[in-house]
Write an enzyme that holds these catalytic residues in place. Sequence first.
Site, mmCIF file in Angstrom:
data_model
loop_
_atom_site.group_PDB
_atom_site.id
_atom_site.type_symbol
_atom_site.label_atom_id
_atom_site.label_comp_id
_atom_site.label_asym_id
_atom_site.label_seq_id
_atom_site.Cartn_x
_atom_site.Cartn_y
_atom_site.Cartn_z
ATOM 1 N N ASN A 116 11.103 -0.119 2.580
ATOM 2 C CA ASN A 116 10.538 1.205 2.824
ATOM 3 C C ASN A 116 10.812 1.522 4.286
ATOM 4 O O ASN A 116 10.135 1.010 5.170
ATOM 5 C CB ASN A 116 9.020 1.164 2.530
ATOM 6 C CG ASN A 116 8.322 2.447 2.946
ATOM 7 O OD1 ASN A 116 8.964 3.457 3.227
ATOM 8 N ND2 ASN A 116 6.994 2.409 2.982
ATOM 9 N N LYS B 233 10.357 4.186 5.870
ATOM 10 C CA LYS B 233 9.425 5.158 6.474
ATOM 11 C C LYS B 233 10.232 6.207 7.255
ATOM 12 O O LYS B 233 11.336 6.541 6.845
ATOM 13 C CB LYS B 233 8.383 4.438 7.331
ATOM 14 C CG LYS B 233 7.716 3.305 6.549
ATOM 15 C CD LYS B 233 6.494 2.752 7.197
ATOM 16 C CE LYS B 233 5.933 1.653 6.300
ATOM 17 N NZ LYS B 233 4.662 1.112 6.795
ATOM 18 N N HIS C 299 1.982 6.017 -1.283
ATOM 19 C CA HIS C 299 1.876 5.046 -0.178
ATOM 20 C C HIS C 299 0.598 5.350 0.620
ATOM 21 O O HIS C 299 0.221 6.507 0.765
ATOM 22 C CB HIS C 299 3.110 5.147 0.726
ATOM 23 C CG HIS C 299 3.169 4.044 1.728
ATOM 24 N ND1 HIS C 299 2.449 4.088 2.899
ATOM 25 C CD2 HIS C 299 3.805 2.854 1.713
ATOM 26 C CE1 HIS C 299 2.666 2.955 3.567
ATOM 27 N NE2 HIS C 299 3.480 2.189 2.871
ATOM 28 N N GLU D 4 0.022 5.514 3.661
ATOM 29 C CA GLU D 4 0.196 6.467 4.768
ATOM 30 C C GLU D 4 0.173 7.899 4.249
ATOM 31 O O GLU D 4 -0.294 8.811 4.922
ATOM 32 C CB GLU D 4 1.513 6.166 5.507
ATOM 33 C CG GLU D 4 1.368 4.925 6.377
ATOM 34 C CD GLU D 4 2.643 4.134 6.576
ATOM 35 O OE1 GLU D 4 3.746 4.667 6.342
ATOM 36 O OE2 GLU D 4 2.529 2.953 6.970
ATOM 37 N N GLU E 84 -0.665 -3.153 -1.623
ATOM 38 C CA GLU E 84 -0.510 -3.171 -0.167
ATOM 39 C C GLU E 84 -1.871 -3.031 0.509
ATOM 40 O O GLU E 84 -2.353 -1.907 0.701
ATOM 41 C CB GLU E 84 0.388 -2.011 0.276
ATOM 42 C CG GLU E 84 1.790 -2.066 -0.272
ATOM 43 C CD GLU E 84 2.780 -1.356 0.638
ATOM 44 O OE1 GLU E 84 3.736 -2.001 1.059
ATOM 45 O OE2 GLU E 84 2.574 -0.170 0.950
ATOM 46 N N GLY F 11 2.035 -3.045 8.731
ATOM 47 C CA GLY F 11 2.511 -2.803 10.090
ATOM 48 C C GLY F 11 1.663 -3.467 11.167
ATOM 49 O O GLY F 11 1.799 -3.178 12.347
ATOM 50 N N SER G 247 3.402 -6.430 6.044
ATOM 51 C CA SER G 247 3.926 -7.422 6.999
ATOM 52 C C SER G 247 4.663 -8.577 6.332
ATOM 53 O O SER G 247 4.603 -9.718 6.810
ATOM 54 C CB SER G 247 2.809 -7.943 7.917
ATOM 55 O OG SER G 247 2.250 -6.870 8.660
HETATM 56 P P1 PGA Z 1 5.214 -3.328 6.732
HETATM 57 O O1 PGA Z 1 5.052 -2.031 5.783
HETATM 58 O O2 PGA Z 1 6.090 -4.293 6.013
HETATM 59 O O3 PGA Z 1 5.838 -2.798 7.998
HETATM 60 O O4 PGA Z 1 3.842 -3.875 6.949
HETATM 61 C C1 PGA Z 1 4.926 -2.177 4.403
HETATM 62 C C2 PGA Z 1 4.734 -0.814 3.777
HETATM 63 O O5 PGA Z 1 4.015 0.015 4.344
HETATM 64 O O6 PGA Z 1 5.282 -0.531 2.695
#
Ligand code: PGA
Length: 250
Positions: A9, A11, A94, A96, A166, A172, A212
Amino acid sequence: MRRKVIAGNWKMNMLPNEAIQMITELEPLVKDTNNEVVLCVPFTDLFYALNVAQGTNIKIGAQNMHFEEKGAFTGEVSGKMLKSIGTEYVIIGHSERRQYFAETDETVNKKIKAAFENELKPIVCVGETLEQREAGNAYDIITNQTEKALEGLTENQVENTIIAYEPIWAIGTGKTATNEDANEAIKKIREKICQIYGQNIANRVIIQYGGSMKPSNAKELLEMSDIDGGLIGGASLKAEDFAAIVNFDK
Ligand code: PGA
């Protein structure tokens, strides 16, 4: 046996030239894997990514879509539009998007249905906040999100929905859920699917872990009984790192 689906992803990262370079570097590194390799890229990269990934085992997805087919929705992109250029996957709900863009369980559900209508494969995100986890509500939250996301889908659609567990506190942040915690949460999601749709379907649904995930922890997570892949943010931006995760079983 469920197949592992390793999805990046990106982003809001990567310009088209960077996308082309990354996919070009990634291709030889992952060409021999049996795992499904997916990169979910920004809208502006889709066309380029699809072109450069053509004829390879790298599948391309978007990170969001609107549930309507067309119309007065300034700034939105529909499933039909995504499909028209050859997009295969789409991330839906997601955290976010739930947090910053008012995505709700209801819009998530509508988007999943619209994705299937357009023959896109949805990767649907569920996950609890740190507060919810500390209050002991994590499993309720994620099983509820799952139930609402899947409401009204046909059995065949449920079976073909990829779910990404998640935990929001792990995205992140560098904090990863322990293998056991991630596996346990995913088992709860699978149990919920089993309650509603039966064991056969529950056994087939692919449920990823995200938050992560990186080369140093991917193998132990991906070897757990119920973790069927990863949704990877930060570590999907570099071909070498992402390939190391894809090749966790080599
Ligand atoms: P990350 O993000 O691996 O940077 O923690 C995962 C995601 O938000 O899909």
